[in-house]
Design a protein around this motif. Structure first.
Motif, short mmCIF file in Angstrom:
data_model
loop_
_atom_site.label_atom_id
_atom_site.label_comp_id
_atom_site.label_asym_id
_atom_site.label_seq_id
_atom_site.Cartn_x
_atom_site.Cartn_y
_atom_site.Cartn_z
N GLY A 1 0.80 -1.21 0.00
CA GLY A 1 0.00 0.00 0.00
C GLY A 1 0.83 1.26 0.00
O GLY A 1 0.53 2.23 -0.70
N GLY A 2 1.91 1.25 0.78
CA GLY A 2 2.79 2.41 0.80
C GLY A 2 3.45 2.65 -0.54
O GLY A 2 3.63 3.80 -0.99
N SER A 3 3.81 1.58 -1.23
CA SER A 3 4.43 1.71 -2.56
C SER A 3 3.43 2.24 -3.57
O SER A 3 3.76 3.06 -4.43
CB SER A 3 5.00 0.37 -3.01
OG SER A 3 6.04 -0.06 -2.15
N VAL A 4 2.17 1.77 -3.48
CA VAL A 4 1.11 2.30 -4.35
C VAL A 4 0.93 3.79 -4.08
O VAL A 4 0.86 4.62 -5.00
CB VAL A 4 -0.21 1.54 -4.12
CG1 VAL A 4 -1.36 2.23 -4.85
CG2 VAL A 4 -0.08 0.09 -4.58
N LEU A 5 0.88 4.15 -2.82
CA LEU A 5 0.68 5.54 -2.42
C LEU A 5 1.78 6.44 -2.96
O LEU A 5 1.52 7.51 -3.53
CB LEU A 5 0.64 5.61 -0.89
CG LEU A 5 0.34 6.97 -0.26
CD1 LEU A 5 -1.12 7.32 -0.44
CD2 LEU A 5 0.68 6.94 1.24
N LEU A 6 3.03 6.01 -2.80
CA LEU A 6 4.16 6.84 -3.24
C LEU A 6 4.21 6.97 -4.76
O LEU A 6 4.57 8.04 -5.28
CB LEU A 6 5.46 6.26 -2.70
CG LEU A 6 5.62 6.28 -1.17
CD1 LEU A 6 6.91 5.59 -0.76
CD2 LEU A 6 5.57 7.71 -0.64
N ARG A 7 3.87 5.91 -5.49
CA ARG A 7 3.86 5.99 -6.94
C ARG A 7 2.76 6.93 -7.42
O ARG A 7 2.97 7.74 -8.33
CB ARG A 7 3.69 4.60 -7.55
CG ARG A 7 3.43 4.61 -9.06
CD ARG A 7 4.49 5.38 -9.83
NE ARG A 7 5.73 4.63 -9.93
CZ ARG A 7 6.91 5.17 -10.21
NH1 ARG A 7 7.02 6.49 -10.37
NH2 ARG A 7 8.00 4.43 -10.30
N LEU A 8 1.58 6.84 -6.82
CA LEU A 8 0.50 7.74 -7.20
C LEU A 8 0.88 9.19 -6.91
O LEU A 8 0.61 10.09 -7.70
CB LEU A 8 -0.78 7.37 -6.45
CG LEU A 8 -1.41 6.02 -6.80
CD1 LEU A 8 -2.53 5.70 -5.82
CD2 LEU A 8 -1.94 6.02 -8.23
N ARG A 9 1.54 9.42 -5.77
CA ARG A 9 2.02 10.77 -5.44
C ARG A 9 3.01 11.25 -6.48
O ARG A 9 2.91 12.40 -6.98
CB ARG A 9 2.68 10.75 -4.06
CG ARG A 9 3.25 12.09 -3.62
CD ARG A 9 4.35 11.90 -2.59
NE ARG A 9 5.51 11.19 -3.13
CZ ARG A 9 6.58 10.83 -2.42
NH1 ARG A 9 6.62 11.08 -1.13
NH2 ARG A 9 7.58 10.20 -3.00
N ASP A 10 3.97 10.41 -6.83
CA ASP A 10 5.00 10.82 -7.79
C ASP A 10 4.43 11.06 -9.19
O ASP A 10 5.01 11.82 -9.98
CB ASP A 10 6.11 9.77 -7.86
CG ASP A 10 6.99 9.78 -6.63
OD1 ASP A 10 6.75 10.59 -5.71
OD2 ASP A 10 7.94 8.95 -6.57
N ALA A 11 3.31 10.39 -9.49
CA ALA A 11 2.66 10.58 -10.79
C ALA A 11 1.85 11.87 -10.84
O ALA A 11 1.28 12.21 -11.89
CB ALA A 11 1.77 9.39 -11.11
N GLY A 12 1.77 12.58 -9.71
CA GLY A 12 1.09 13.86 -9.68
C GLY A 12 -0.39 13.78 -9.37
O GLY A 12 -1.10 14.79 -9.48
N LEU A 13 -0.87 12.61 -8.94
CA LEU A 13 -2.28 12.50 -8.59
C LEU A 13 -2.55 13.11 -7.23
O LEU A 13 -1.68 13.15 -6.36
CB LEU A 13 -2.71 11.03 -8.57
CG LEU A 13 -3.18 10.43 -9.90
CD1 LEU A 13 -2.02 10.30 -10.88
CD2 LEU A 13 -3.86 9.09 -9.68
N ASP A 14 -3.77 13.56 -7.07
CA ASP A 14 -4.26 13.98 -5.75
C ASP A 14 -4.55 12.69 -4.99
O ASP A 14 -5.53 11.99 -5.28
CB ASP A 14 -5.53 14.82 -5.93
CG ASP A 14 -6.13 15.27 -4.60
OD1 ASP A 14 -5.72 14.75 -3.54
OD2 ASP A 14 -7.03 16.12 -4.63
N VAL A 15 -3.72 12.36 -4.01
CA VAL A 15 -3.85 11.08 -3.33
C VAL A 15 -3.79 11.27 -1.82
O VAL A 15 -3.06 12.14 -1.31
CB VAL A 15 -2.74 10.10 -3.79
CG1 VAL A 15 -1.36 10.64 -3.48
CG2 VAL A 15 -2.95 8.71 -3.18
N ALA A 16 -4.59 10.49 -1.13
CA ALA A 16 -4.58 10.47 0.33
C ALA A 16 -4.38 9.04 0.80
O ALA A 16 -4.75 8.09 0.11
CB ALA A 16 -5.88 11.03 0.89
N GLY A 17 -3.79 8.88 1.97
CA GLY A 17 -3.59 7.56 2.54
C GLY A 17 -4.26 7.46 3.89
O GLY A 17 -4.65 8.46 4.50
#
Length: 341
Positions: free
Chosen positions: A20-36
């Motif tokens: 989950g943390g890896s998914v979160l960080l990749r989504l963040r790096d891709a520029g998405l608005d993401v929350a965990g």
């Protein structure tokens, strides 16, 4: 994946351990608005330190999101799914990353969520755990199983497009039962075998001497035994029937090797090892043919679903999913059969 307002998708990740943390960080790096969100306050604090919004309440983390990844332990997924579904609207796509699929798929269907829940399983990981071990690159290029259902094709398309675009993943579409059958032999039984080999060494009278001489074959063969035992046990118990069935097949092959070795039968021993070598050599470097398939976007999806499941069952995958002009276009790849010499 395009959000429902036409802009980039807003995402959330519930459960921010290794995967989950890896998914979160990749989504963040891709520029998405993401929350965990994670049930552990220390983990939530760590996520905030990485520059990711991580509210204390899961309902706040998932509210207004276009897609939510459920990444907690397998036994918690049905309850988490219910809770997240109640805090999101009907247009939010829900998915998970658990290593077994039939149970959570059945739970989603029972809750009336089959139209927006797409069971998922990225085939990647590490012999460590926790958000501190997470990395944005962990899932890059991974084979990522998604299980489309007859009422969830719109959700599948949206999710497949996001995973391909953000993670550069090879999306493998399969039914949930097919996934569990295949994962038993490709992933779950190897965890048992790794545990058996490492456990035998732990009990050996000359344990330290064995470890001193352990080379690549031991290290490679026992790598997954270094993971958290609770996580592995949950995975095995969640797919118990399939694992036991495939373990019997492995045991039968091992018995053949054992009998040949006991009898000094070099011919049979060599033949069995040759079969094993063929599978190992086929693991990497396989050639694939590429094709494109189009389906209408809004009519009965029976043909589209059949195509996707047949592709995955044949060892194929997707690297493209585009919806436009009233239709959906898939870029698919199938393994090429080597010609006999």
């Amino acid at each position: 994946m395009v959000g429902r307002a036409g802009g980039q998708a807003r995402a959330a990740v519930v459960g921010t351990g290794l995967i989950g943390g890896s998914v979160l960080l990749r989504l963040r790096d891709a520029g998405l608005d993401v929350a965990g969100w994670d049930p552990d306050p220390t983990t939530r604090r760590y996520a905030r330190e990485q520059g990711v919004a991580c509210p204390d309440a899961v309902e706040e983390a998932v509210a207004g999101r276009d897609v939510v990844f459920l990444c907690g332990p397998l036994p918690t997924l049905p309850e988490t799914l219910s809770r997240v579904a109640g805090a999101t609207d009907d247009g939010c796509v829900l998915t998970d990353v658990g290593s077994t699929k039939a149970e959570v798929a059945a739970s989603a269907a029972a809750q009336g969520l089959g139209h927006r829940f797409v069971p998922g399983h990225p085939m990647a990981g590490a012999d460590r755990a926790g958000v501190a071990s997470a990395t944005p690159a962990l899932l890059d290029g991974a084979a990522w199983v998604l299980c489309p259902g007859p009422t969830g094709m719109m959700a599948f398309r949206r999710l497949a497009a996001l995973i391909i675009d953000v993670f550069r993943a090879r999306v493998v579409p399969m039914s949930a039962p097919e996934h569990d059958a295949v994962a038993a032999l490709s992933s779950h039984v190897p965890h048992l075998l790794a545990g058996a080999l490492a456990g035998a060494v732990q009990r050996a009278a000359l344990r330290d001497a064995v470890l001193a001489l352990a080379a690549g074959s031991f290290s490679d063969g026992t790598r997954v035994a270094g993971g958290p035992p609770e996580r592995t046990a949950n995975m095995l118990l969640g797919n118990r029937g399939q694992v036991l069935s495939e373990l019997a097949a492995v045991r039968s092959f091992l018995d053949g090797l054992t009998d040949a070795l006991r009898d000094g039968d070099a011919t049979t021993l060599t033949a069995h090892l040759g079969e094993a070598r063929t599978a190992r050599l086929a693991l990497h470097g396989r050639a694939f043919s590429t094709h494109h398939r189009q389906f209408p976007a809004t009519v009965d999806h029976e043909g589209e679903l059949a195509y996707l499941r047949e592709l995955g069952a044949a060892g194929g995958h997707l690297t493209g999913c585009r919806v436009d002009g009233g239709g959906v276009t898939y870029t698919g790849h199938l393994p090429m059969v080597a010609e006999a010499a």
